[in-house]
Scaffold this active site. Structure first.
Site, short mmCIF file in Angstrom:
data_model
loop_
_atom_site.label_atom_id
_atom_site.label_comp_id
_atom_site.label_asym_id
_atom_site.label_seq_id
_atom_site.Cartn_x
_atom_site.Cartn_y
_atom_site.Cartn_z
N ARG A 86 -6.60 11.51 -8.10
CA ARG A 86 -7.80 10.69 -8.05
C ARG A 86 -9.08 11.51 -7.92
NH1 ARG A 86 -8.92 6.21 -5.49
NH2 ARG A 86 -10.98 7.04 -5.85
N ARG B 183 0.82 -1.22 0.00
CA ARG B 183 0.00 0.00 0.00
C ARG B 183 0.85 1.28 0.00
NH1 ARG B 183 -5.64 -0.64 0.99
NH2 ARG B 183 -6.09 -2.72 0.26
N TYR C 130 -14.88 -11.80 -0.16
CA TYR C 130 -15.65 -10.63 -0.63
C TYR C 130 -16.88 -11.06 -1.41
CZ TYR C 130 -11.91 -7.64 0.98
OH TYR C 130 -11.02 -6.99 1.78
N ASP D 209 -6.40 -3.51 -7.81
CA ASP D 209 -7.05 -4.04 -6.61
C ASP D 209 -7.37 -5.50 -6.84
OD1 ASP D 209 -8.26 -3.04 -3.90
OD2 ASP D 209 -9.67 -4.49 -4.70
N ARG E 9 -3.56 6.48 -0.44
CA ARG E 9 -4.05 7.63 0.32
C ARG E 9 -3.05 8.34 1.22
NH1 ARG E 9 -9.01 4.76 2.76
NH2 ARG E 9 -7.40 3.16 2.65
O1 1CP Z 1 0.49 0.39 -3.15
C1 1CP Z 1 -0.42 -0.45 -3.17
O2 1CP Z 1 -0.32 -1.54 -2.56
C2 1CP Z 1 -1.68 -0.09 -3.91
C3 1CP Z 1 -2.30 -1.16 -4.73
C4 1CP Z 1 -3.34 -1.98 -3.99
C5 1CP Z 1 -3.19 -3.30 -3.55
C6 1CP Z 1 -1.94 -4.15 -3.57
C7 1CP Z 1 -4.68 -1.60 -3.73
C8 1CP Z 1 -5.26 -0.29 -4.02
N1 1CP Z 1 -5.35 -2.68 -3.23
C9 1CP Z 1 -4.48 -3.72 -3.09
C10 1CP Z 1 -4.76 -5.08 -2.66
C11 1CP Z 1 -5.95 -5.34 -1.81
N2 1CP Z 1 -7.21 -4.84 -1.92
C12 1CP Z 1 -5.94 -6.27 -0.76
C13 1CP Z 1 -4.76 -7.13 -0.39
C14 1CP Z 1 -3.77 -6.33 0.38
C15 1CP Z 1 -4.15 -6.03 1.81
O3 1CP Z 1 -4.35 -6.97 2.56
O4 1CP Z 1 -4.20 -4.84 2.14
C16 1CP Z 1 -7.22 -6.29 -0.20
C17 1CP Z 1 -7.70 -7.13 0.96
C18 1CP Z 1 -8.02 -5.38 -0.93
C19 1CP Z 1 -9.45 -5.08 -0.75
C20 1CP Z 1 -9.65 -3.64 -0.50
N3 1CP Z 1 -9.65 -2.69 -1.50
C21 1CP Z 1 -9.82 -2.97 0.74
C22 1CP Z 1 -9.87 -3.63 2.12
C23 1CP Z 1 -11.29 -3.73 2.59
C24 1CP Z 1 -11.41 -4.60 3.85
O5 1CP Z 1 -11.96 -5.71 3.74
O6 1CP Z 1 -10.95 -4.16 4.93
C25 1CP Z 1 -9.92 -1.59 0.46
C26 1CP Z 1 -10.12 -0.47 1.43
C27 1CP Z 1 -9.80 -1.45 -0.96
C28 1CP Z 1 -9.79 -0.20 -1.74
C29 1CP Z 1 -8.44 0.22 -2.19
N4 1CP Z 1 -7.56 -0.57 -2.90
C30 1CP Z 1 -6.43 0.15 -3.19
C31 1CP Z 1 -6.62 1.47 -2.65
C32 1CP Z 1 -5.63 2.60 -2.78
C33 1CP Z 1 -7.87 1.48 -2.03
C34 1CP Z 1 -8.51 2.67 -1.29
C35 1CP Z 1 -9.54 3.27 -2.15
C36 1CP Z 1 -9.28 4.69 -2.55
O7 1CP Z 1 -8.17 5.24 -2.46
O8 1CP Z 1 -10.26 5.30 -3.02
#
Ligand code: 1CP
Length: 357
Positions: free
Chosen positions: A43, A30, A154, A79, A34
């Protein structure tokens, strides 16, 4: 398929292959997103999933943390639900919440009619081409996908879940349906990873973020065979394969049997202990991890201490022959309210750590 670019002295790839890197390699899960003001600006007014299908945006957002923090790898901005969206499944990423399904997948009918991804995702390939044009030859690009269990959670829950109870209930009450769902997800995940590999990513990480919610017994019966299928299929790519989940201390050994050469470790277990668990199950691997993301908010002194401790634990594991390398990372993703300056500082401190010979 584009010709894979030739990396030169890329510390992450050298470490992942069990060779001695020129410096301590580091990237942060991550790292894009953000925590960065430039991300919030770019964004503005564009939804998360729309930005994942725009090659210009996904390449720019992927590169932002590399430019700012001097990390040794970029992680593709995408994602885990992107392959579902690309297959035509109704999913949205709700700000402040995460992926939410239009309709949850719970019955036999839902599972047999679940759309599959069976082609390359052209927008992702184009984005990767752009990223590779800008990265230095010592900086790697890491592609990724969600593992079948985490994706299934999910789909079955319909969105983020605290206890994953519907998922576990389906697994136990209707094991045949569960296995069908897993079998349906594996090809889509592989197709999404091959899109990235064919476009030229230098390594891949399979995120089984929520696998730590399972007992080892359940993990072995309901999850491991499918994660293993994915790693088996990726072997012919010859690029390093990384596997990671949160709270996986009890199942690290079992997870390592899926076949990745690099095992991500969350912050709850010291790296040398993790290494023993992994080695006992499947032989020594390269370790990735495992600074508690909250430590990035605890000030320079604490960061220095914790980074030194983690590197020492990794060196001990290598001296004991229970690990064959170390890639520095967090024990889970950067927290959104982390100061970007603290991330840059952590990278500088990590780069000043010696590597194990
Ligand atoms: O630098 C990076 O890692 C960004 C790329 C990235 C990755 C590797 C994003 C962008 N998502 C992910 C993987 C991801 N998505 C995982 C596996 C990694 C982890 O465990 O953190 C998971 C579980 C998700 C699902 C997801 N997508 C969540 C978690 C929800 C929960 O169940 O708690 C969330 C909040 C997202 C949205 C998301 N994905 C990525 C970003 C930057 C965001 C935030 C949305 C935004 O900025 O509007």
């Amino acid at each position: 398929m584009t010709a894979r670019r030739r990396l030169q002295d890329a510390p992450i790839i050298d470490a992942a292959r069990g060779e001695t890197p020129s410096r301590m390699p580091v990237w942060f899960m991550r790292q894009a997103g953000r925590s960065l003001p430039e991300y919030r600006t770019i964004r503005e007014g564009i939804s998360m999933l729309d930005s994942c299908f725009r090659p210009d945006l996904l390449s720019e957002i992927t590169l932002q943390p590399v430019r700012r923090h001097n990390v040794d790898a970029a992680i593709l901005f995408s994602d885990i639900v992107v392959p579902l969206k690309a297959a035509g499944i109704g999913v949205d990423i709700v700000p402040g919440r995460g992926p939410v399904m239009e309709s949850p997948v719970r019955t036999k009918e839902d599972i047999v009619s679940l759309a599959q991804l069976d082609s390359e995702v052209i927008e992702i390939s184009e984005g990767i081409t752009r990223i590779l044009q800008e990265l230095r030859s010592d900086q790697a690009l890491i592609g990724f996908a969600g593992a079948p269990f985490t994706l299934a959670s999910y789909l079955v829950e319909g969105g983020p879940s605290k206890n994953h109870e519907r998922t576990k209930a389906l697994m136990h009450a209707e094991p045949e349906l569960w296995h069908q769902l897993m079998e349906r997800l594996v090809p889509s995940i592989c197709a999404f990873l091959w899109t990235q590999i064919d476009a030229g990513v230098d390594a891949v990480q399979l995120f089984d973020s929520w696998a730590g919610f399972l007992s080892e017994r359940d993990y072995r019966e309901f999850v491991l065979p499918y994660s293993r299928q994915i790693f088996d299929e990726l072997r012919s790519s010859n690029i390093p394969r990384i596997h990671f989940g949160v709270g996986t201390s009890e199942i690290l050994g079992a997870m390592s049997e899926a076949g990745a050469e690099v095992m991500g470790v969350d912050w709850r277990v010291p790296l040398d202990q993790a290494a023993r668990r992994i080695t006992e199950a499947s032989g020594p691997k390269v370790l990735q991890g495992n600074l508690d993301p909250a430590i990035l908010q605890a000030g320079t002194q604490v960061m220095r201490q914790e980074i030194a401790r983690i590197c020492e634990e990794a060196r001990r594991a290598q001296a004991e022959h229970t690990a064959c390398g170390h890639i520095f990372n967090l024990g889970h993703g950067v927290l959104p309210n982390t100061a970007p300056e603290a991330i840059t500082e952590a990278v500088e401190i990590i780069h000043s750590e010696g590597v194990f010979h």
